[in-house]
Design a protein around this motif. Structure first.
Motif, short mmCIF file in Angstrom:
data_model
loop_
_atom_site.label_atom_id
_atom_site.label_comp_id
_atom_site.label_asym_id
_atom_site.label_seq_id
_atom_site.Cartn_x
_atom_site.Cartn_y
_atom_site.Cartn_z
N VAL A 1 50.77 27.04 43.58
CA VAL A 1 49.55 27.83 43.56
C VAL A 1 49.84 29.06 42.72
CG1 VAL A 1 47.82 29.06 44.91
CG2 VAL A 1 48.96 27.04 45.88
N GLU A 2 49.00 29.30 41.73
CA GLU A 2 49.19 30.47 40.87
C GLU A 2 47.87 31.21 40.71
OE1 GLU A 2 50.92 28.45 37.51
OE2 GLU A 2 48.97 28.00 36.64
N GLY A 3 47.92 32.53 40.70
CA GLY A 3 46.70 33.31 40.59
C GLY A 3 46.96 34.78 40.85
N TYR A 4 45.95 35.47 41.37
CA TYR A 4 46.04 36.91 41.58
C TYR A 4 45.49 37.28 42.96
CZ TYR A 4 47.10 37.64 36.66
OH TYR A 4 47.70 37.63 35.43
N ILE A 5 46.13 38.24 43.59
CA ILE A 5 45.58 38.94 44.76
C ILE A 5 45.31 40.36 44.29
CG2 ILE A 5 45.99 39.77 47.09
CD1 ILE A 5 47.81 37.39 47.56
N GLY A 6 44.04 40.69 44.14
CA GLY A 6 43.70 41.93 43.47
C GLY A 6 44.15 41.85 42.03
N ASP A 7 44.98 42.80 41.62
CA ASP A 7 45.54 42.76 40.26
C ASP A 7 47.01 42.34 40.27
OD1 ASP A 7 46.55 45.01 41.46
OD2 ASP A 7 46.27 46.32 39.72
N VAL B 1 40.58 26.69 41.99
CA VAL B 1 39.83 27.00 43.20
C VAL B 1 39.67 28.50 43.27
CG1 VAL B 1 39.74 26.85 45.71
CG2 VAL B 1 40.71 24.95 44.39
N GLY B 2 38.50 29.00 42.94
CA GLY B 2 38.28 30.43 42.90
C GLY B 2 39.19 31.09 41.87
N ALA B 3 39.94 32.09 42.33
CA ALA B 3 40.85 32.82 41.43
C ALA B 3 42.21 32.16 41.33
CB ALA B 3 41.01 34.25 41.92
#
Length: 432
Positions: free
Chosen positions: A299-305, A262-264
């Motif tokens: 949930v795994e991903g990035y907020i900014g970098d 889902v998105g990033a």
């Protein structure tokens, strides 16, 4: 194992770092096999897996840089050694009777150097067969041997396989579990596992187990970009027949997880169940009956970098009953009846440094009355209104991959008369 004051702890820590200045060029086994850095398979910090790490495990540990020909049957077996040292200091933590004096060792502080020393030997045996053997020295428990052998058949965008396994510590899903929710003991966020992770606090994702797991692992199973992982199998809660006849006490296990981007972010929703066995009379051979159900969300991903993960686990029911000759004669044969919820996450402020936070509640339903005689076998100290755990992980490579973790928990027991308690744990891992 030694008791140490704060000054001694700092001194030992400094000496440990100084002692690492000699060059050692050996690499961990799977990094040697794949030709990749450890971060290629691990999310944020060893041992939690990222997407490629999950694929490597589903392949039966057969992916190798040495063999580009898919028809090759060559082997790629390598050794690794892990040392884990821990300092733990609790404050007012109660023992089974509810008294703090029952737990004086950790309340006074314990430094174990090492707490665990493990030799791993494993990897690719043939094109579609992998194996891993783990021999462990433990300073506070019996030494242990664990292992598994995995047959993995590559299908379009995935694998189907069968894993035979036996473990002293890592729980019933050790044959094949690839997510970081705590179903497999090493894949968790905190070393203070019983105050931060519902699956570990209820003792589902740990303990001795021997069994078989068939699994299915596939990208694009239902939609573009998604992933399905499922296992089904049978296991017994032990490694030998000394306490429990294994073949007479096989329990079915089931695991299903679904990933969707889902998105990033990558969302992973899963469920698990263990249900089976039977009860028997006091004069019959020992039997186990179990009903365990739960769900997990990642949930795994990035907020900014900044790399982020979030894990939630809910154990709806975990009832384990031992009946027959020998029931209740050791901690491993104690009855359980509990449920729990936990949520936790980690943010990597840099690629090597992360901060983490967890919240847990635990409801222990077990009746500690002794056969209706009005006498308590134990005091119910397991109920936790809430526990909050904070920590940080720092991973680095100084000739060898290493990780330093510092964690602190605050626990509020449900039972009146038992004080809130705290747990401080510092761990240092070194791999080569």
């Amino acid at each position: 194992m030694m008791k140490m004051n704060a000054k001694s702890t700092v001194a030992v820590g400094l000496l440990a770092l100084v002692g690492l200045t000699s060059e050692v060029k050996a690499l961990p086994a799977f990094a040697t096999q794949t030709g990749m850095d450890c971060k290629a398979c691990h999310m944020q910090h060893i041992e939690r897996l990222n997407k490629f790490g999950r694929k490597f495990m589903a392949s039966g540990m057969t992916i190798s840089q040495k063999f580009t020909d898919e028809n090759s049957s060559g082997s790629d077996i390598n050794p690794s050694v892990m040392f884990k040292s821990i300092y733990e200091k609790t404050d007012k933590k109660p023992g089974a009777s509810g008294n703090v004096s029952d737990n004086t060792e950790t309340n006074d502080g314990i430094l174990s150097v090492p707490r665990t020393a493990s030799l791993f030997v494993g990897g690719r045996v043939t094109e579609d067969f992998g194996a891993l053997l783990n021999l462990s020295y433990k300073s506070q428990r019996d030494n242990a041997i664990s292992g598994k052998a995995v047959y993995a058949d590559e299908i379009e965008d995935g694998y189907i396989g069968l894993s035979a396994y036996s473990t002293a510590d890592f729980g019933p899903f050790s044959g094949m579990e690839i997510y970081n929710s705590g179903l497999y003991k090493p894949f968790r966020t905190f070393d203070i596992r019983r105050l931060s992770n519902a699956i570990q606090a209820t003792e589902i994702g740990s303990g001795a187990a021997t069994g078989l797991q068939a699994y299915f692992d596939k990208d694009g199973a239902l939609a573009d970009g998604d992933h399905v992982f499922a296992t089904v199998g049978m296991y017994a809660q032990g490694q030998d027949n000394n306490q429990l006849e294994l073949t007479s006490n096989l329990l079915p296990i089931f695991r299903l997880a679904y990933e969707y981007p889902v998105g990033a972010y990558n969302l992973i929703l899963g469920g698990f169940a263990i249900a089976g066995g039977e009860t028997t009379s006091d004069l019959s051979a020992l039997r186990v009956e179990r009903e365990t159900y739960g769900m997990d969300l990642m949930v795994e991903g990035y907020i900014g970098d900044k790399e982020v993960t979030l894990t939630m686990s809910k154990v709806f029911k975990n009832e384990v009953s031992y009946t027959g000759i020998g029931a209740g004669t050791s901690r491993e044969l104690d009855n359980l009846d509990n449920e729990a919820f936990s949520v936790g996450g980690q943010v990597n402020l840099t690629p090597d440094f992360g901060v983490k936070l967890a919240y847990l509640t635990l409801d222990d339903h077990y009746d500690y009355a002794d056969g209706g005689k009005g006498e308590l076998k134990k005091v119910d100290v397991k109920d936790i209104d809430n526990a909050i755990t904070v920590g940080m992980d720092y991973s680095f490579k100084y000739y060898l991959p290493m990780k330093l973790s510092v964690e602190h928990s605050w626990a509020k027991p449900s039972k009146a008369g038992i004080e809130d308690y705290r747990d401080l744990l510092i761990s240092f891992n070194m791999l080569f």
